[in-house]
Each structure stands twice: as C-alpha cells, then as structure tokens.
Scaffold this active site. Structure first.
Site, short mmCIF file in Angstrom:
data_model
loop_
_atom_site.label_atom_id
_atom_site.label_comp_id
_atom_site.label_asym_id
_atom_site.label_seq_id
_atom_site.Cartn_x
_atom_site.Cartn_y
_atom_site.Cartn_z
N LYS A 1 -4.79 -0.01 -12.94
CA LYS A 1 -3.67 0.92 -13.10
C LYS A 1 -4.09 2.19 -13.82
CE LYS A 1 -0.54 -2.10 -11.58
NZ LYS A 1 -0.07 -1.94 -10.19
N LYS B 1 -3.34 5.53 -3.36
CA LYS B 1 -4.17 4.95 -4.42
C LYS B 1 -5.28 4.07 -3.83
CE LYS B 1 -3.89 2.45 -8.72
NZ LYS B 1 -3.06 1.69 -9.65
N HIS C 1 8.76 -2.82 -3.85
CA HIS C 1 8.18 -3.73 -2.86
C HIS C 1 9.12 -4.81 -2.37
CE1 HIS C 1 7.45 -5.69 -6.65
NE2 HIS C 1 6.40 -4.96 -6.95
N ILE D 1 -2.31 -3.88 -3.52
CA ILE D 1 -3.67 -3.54 -3.08
C ILE D 1 -4.58 -3.16 -4.26
CG2 ILE D 1 -3.34 -1.05 -2.62
CD1 ILE D 1 -4.92 -1.88 0.15
N ASN E 1 0.82 -1.20 0.00
CA ASN E 1 0.00 0.00 0.00
C ASN E 1 0.86 1.26 0.00
OD1 ASN E 1 -2.48 1.50 0.33
ND2 ASN E 1 -1.98 1.74 2.49
#
Length: 492
Positions: free
Chosen positions: A380, A111, A207, A236, A98
C-alpha cells in the site's frame, strides 16, 4: 415526524431518479445501455442509504464467532491434497480486484502496473503465478480482472504482452457510480463524461460491486458453462494471495448437501492491523464487521487485539453457483459504507460503497480460515515496497516467499517518511536496496539517501532534521543505531 421523513425520502429519491435520467440523456446509445445497468444498482444502494439511520450494528448483539466457524489453516492442511490436482484446479478461476490507481504512491495509471520486484509489476507476478500452476498441473485456471473505468483502458493495452502465456485472461468492468453532494444528495456530474472537471464526479463503488458487475458482464454464466465451481478473489496488490491447494481441496471435499459456499481467509491481528475488518457472530450468522460500521464509542474496543484477534485479508473463496443463485433472487445483502470525501475545490461529497467480504452472511456454511501471515502481503505504501524489494523475500514463479536466511518469520516494522512517499522519490533515495535480513524496525524521516550495499540490523532510526541531509555511505552496516544531524557525502 416519521411521515415527514417518509415524504422527504420519497422526494430525495424522485429528484435522484430525474437527475440520473437527465445524465443518461447526455450519453451515446451504447454507453447509456451500460450506464443504465450501473444506475439500477446505484438506485438500490441510494434507496437503502436513505432508509438506514444510525450505526449498522447493535453492539450488544455482537458475539465472538463459535470455535468451529474459524478453522486453523493447519487443520485444513491435514486433509492433504486432492488425488487429482488438475481436476480440482479446472473448477477454479482466479479473480483479481484491479480497480485502483497508483495515486497514493505517486503513480499515474493502474496500481497493478507499478514495478515491485526485478522489473515485474503486480500484474506480471499474477500472470506468472497462474501460468506456473497451469503448466505444473496441466490445468486451465483462467485469470479474471475486475477493472474500473479508471484502469480498464491502460490494463487492456498491457494485456497484449501476455498473449503467448499459458493463461486465459478475461476482464470486466465494475460499475461507475455518481458522487453525490453531501447537502443536496444529488449527483455532482453535469454529463456522463469522465474527462476534465467531470472526472471527479464518478467513482468505482468498492469491491462489493464484484457480484453484480461480474453477473451483468456475462462472465459469471460463461465460467459456469465451462464447469467452474469456485472463484478465488483477492486484491491485486496483495502479493501473498496465491492459489492455495489445501484450501481448494477443503472446498472440493465437502459433501454436496453441506457445500461450503464461502471461505474468508483471516489472520492474526498485530498493532498494524487494528483497522482491519473482523469476523463476528451476529444474529446466528458469521458476519464481517468493518470499522466504518462501529459506533464511535466502541471504536477502541474494535481495535483491541485481545477482543478481536483476527482480521480479514480479503482473500476469499466463493461458490459460483451460489453467487448465481443470490444474484438471481436478489438476496445478497451488503452493508453500505458511506465514504465522505472533500474534492479539490472544497466540495463535500458522499460515496456509497460496499465490501466484497460483507456478503459472507448471505452464503451457506460460510467459514473463516486462520491462515499464516505470509498470505497477507499487501503493498500500500513505499514502506511495504521496500520490504518486498529486499532480500527478505525470494521470488519463484511469481510468488514471493520469506527468505530461509531470516531467523524469525515476522516481517520488520518499516516506517519511511514523506520524502519516500512517491515511488520515483523512493527509488532515487536507494542506490541499492539494503540488506534487511536481520532488521526488526526501521524508521527514516527527512532528507535521507542510502548508498550501495548498506546493511540494516536490529532497530535503526535515521532522522534528518529540516534543512539537514543524511547520506548513509556505501557498505555501511547499522545495527541498533540512531542516526541524526547532518551527514553529506559529495563526489570529489
């Protein structure tokens, strides 16, 4: 020459360490303590960045993974469900990545707080899914959010509203690393603040940072002490990434000496996924190959749908004791992704990042599972948003599933032009979301608006040239049509 390069490398490292110390000197005591941990990770990454020259992989050594290392989902499903589903679920935690902002979709803030369906945000849907699991099976699956310095504050404010939901929510912050000047290889930050001009000086390092920051936060030890054995990690914004009980059962049913420590969900590539990372066999290990690691002259081969048939969905199942072991022994080997950026003022900087899936080669008995496309439903762009808001999907307990009324399981190909990029613009252009159950392909370009109850079928292309505007009237049904020119509908 190598001696000269060695000296240069050492010089770069010394200068970097001095600059980082100077930056820490501008922070409060509490902030300096957290940032010092972050900087240790950054120094390690920077050291490796200086050592690596040339492409990260030797193309000649790349092989297709052996058959047994990527299992079809159907085969995993045949094992059935565990006798005691709640006992298995109680050994699981769900981790959602996230750290991202909604800037690419014209939104400020995290987001995960964008509304995607019936006023529900990504975060709402995630909480609903896990609460539904916990209630249905009388289990205790916690939700863990990996925030970044960009999203932490806003996310924590929102979490208050889930206090009475049946899901325990934990958060931790991924590291904050300094962007470095491409020429001097030194941080561009003047101090530790993230406000104003200095805001551009920092970034969350991809990430792949989940392992170190999860461990540093103390949450890894906490979950282990609560008897958790696996985490299910996903982005997420991937609405298809729900807890799958069959994959969980596969993990739980392995003999202790052959425990699978890492499952990567992959799915078949389509033309839209040619840039996605793929699994390869490399020096006797299953390994994730990202497009950034591919030598330039092999990029077309990498994108080929025939040679590399699958790609990584970034839905990952990872053993917690294994993460603990690899973190404690410093054995996690993640390839560096060098991400060049140009800031608003024209300054060229470098971000050093890592990817969570790249760790697959460090885990024992790692496996790919080829899952249905429905487990990969990322949002996206506004084109993706149109799909998930439409009647192609039905919403049940936070999970989106393809409508039974759609005759074929593939999603339509939707391409909305630049007038639809920002969520606000996008919403203004649809009085209601069109019926898309029988749509194959939609392209919209230019100044186009849609009235209420429009129905789109087959292939529909709508192009308003510069200066023109097209209003698709309420109740219109377009099937295999190309609409161009100028069509204004004005209130009388």
């Amino acid at each position: 020459m190598t001696e000269f390069q060695e000296k240069l490398r050492a010089q770069h490292e010394d200068s970097m360490h001095r600059e980082l110390e100077a930056l820490l000197g501008t922070a409060s005591k509490a902030e300096a303590e957290i940032s010092r941990k972050d900087f240790e990770g950054f120094k390690n990454l920077f050291h490796r960045f200086l050592q690596v020259k040339g492409p990260a992989v030797d193309w000649a050594k790349i092989n297709r993974p052996p058959e047994e290392s990527i299992q079809p989902y159907e085969k995993i499903k045949m094992k059935g469900l565990p006798d005691d589903i709640s006992a298995s679920l109680n050994k699981l935690a769900v981790v959602k990545l996230n750290g991202g902002l909604g800037t690419s979709m014209g939104c400020t803030g995290p987001k995960s707080l964008i509304s995607v369906r019936n006023e529900n945000t990504f975060l709402d849907l995630t909480v609903q899914q896990i609460e539904h699991l916990n209630k249905t099976f009388n289990a205790d699956v916690p939700l863990v959010l990996m925030n970044s310095f960009n999203t932490d504050e806003d996310t924590k404010k929102i979490l208050q509203k889930y206090k009475h939901h049946r899901v325990n929510i934990h958060t931790f912050n991924q590291s904050r690393y300094p962007r470095i000047n491409k020429e001097s290889l030194l941080p561009i930050a003047k101090n530790m603040s993230t406000g104003g001009q200095n805001g551009e000086a920092w970034y969350p390092p991809g990430h792949g940072d989940v392992y170190a920051s999860f461990s540093n936060s103390g949450l890894l030890d906490k979950l282990l002490s609560e008897g958790k054995e696996y985490i299910f990690v996903s982005n997420i914004d991937n609405l298809g990434a729900t807890v799958d009980l069959f994959i969980l059962q596969h993990l739980m049913s392995q003999p202790a000496d052959r425990r699978c420590e890492f499952i990567m969900e992959v799915t078949d590539k389509t033309r839209a996924d040619v840039k996605g990372g793929t699994l390869i066999q490399y020096e006797d290990h299953l390994r994730l190959l990202e497009i950034a690691q591919v030598p330039k002259n092999h990029v077309d081969e990498f994108k080929s749908v025939t040679k590399f048939k699958i790609f990584n969905t970034n839905n990952l199942w990872i053993s917690l004791p294994a993460i603990k072991r690899l973190q404690d022994t410093n054995k996690l080997d993640l390839e560096i992704i060098v991400n060049p950026k140009t800031l608003d003022g024209g300054l060229n900087v470098i971000q050093l990042e890592t990817a969570v899936g790249a760790a697959i080669k460090s885990f024992n008995n790692a496996l790919g599972v080829n899952v249905p496309r429905s487990r990969f439903l990322p949002v996206k762009t506004s084109s993706d948003l149109l799909l998930v808001m439409s009647n192609l999907y039905s919403l049940d307990a936070g999970s989106l599933t393809m409508s039974r009324k759609r005759e074929f399981p593939s999603t339509p190909h939707v391409k909305l032009g630049s007038s639809f990029t920002k969520v606000q613009q996008f919403l203004c252009r649809f009085e209601s979301i069109p019926d898309m159950l029988e749509l194959d392909h939609l392209t919209v370009s230019g100044d186009v608006t849609f009235g209420k109850n429009v129905s789109l079928k087959g292939t529909v292309i709508i192009i308003a040239n510069h200066g023109d505007r097209i209003d698709i009237p309420a109740g219109a049904m377009l099937e295999n049509k190309i609409v161009s020119g100028n069509l204004r509908i004005l209130d009388h």
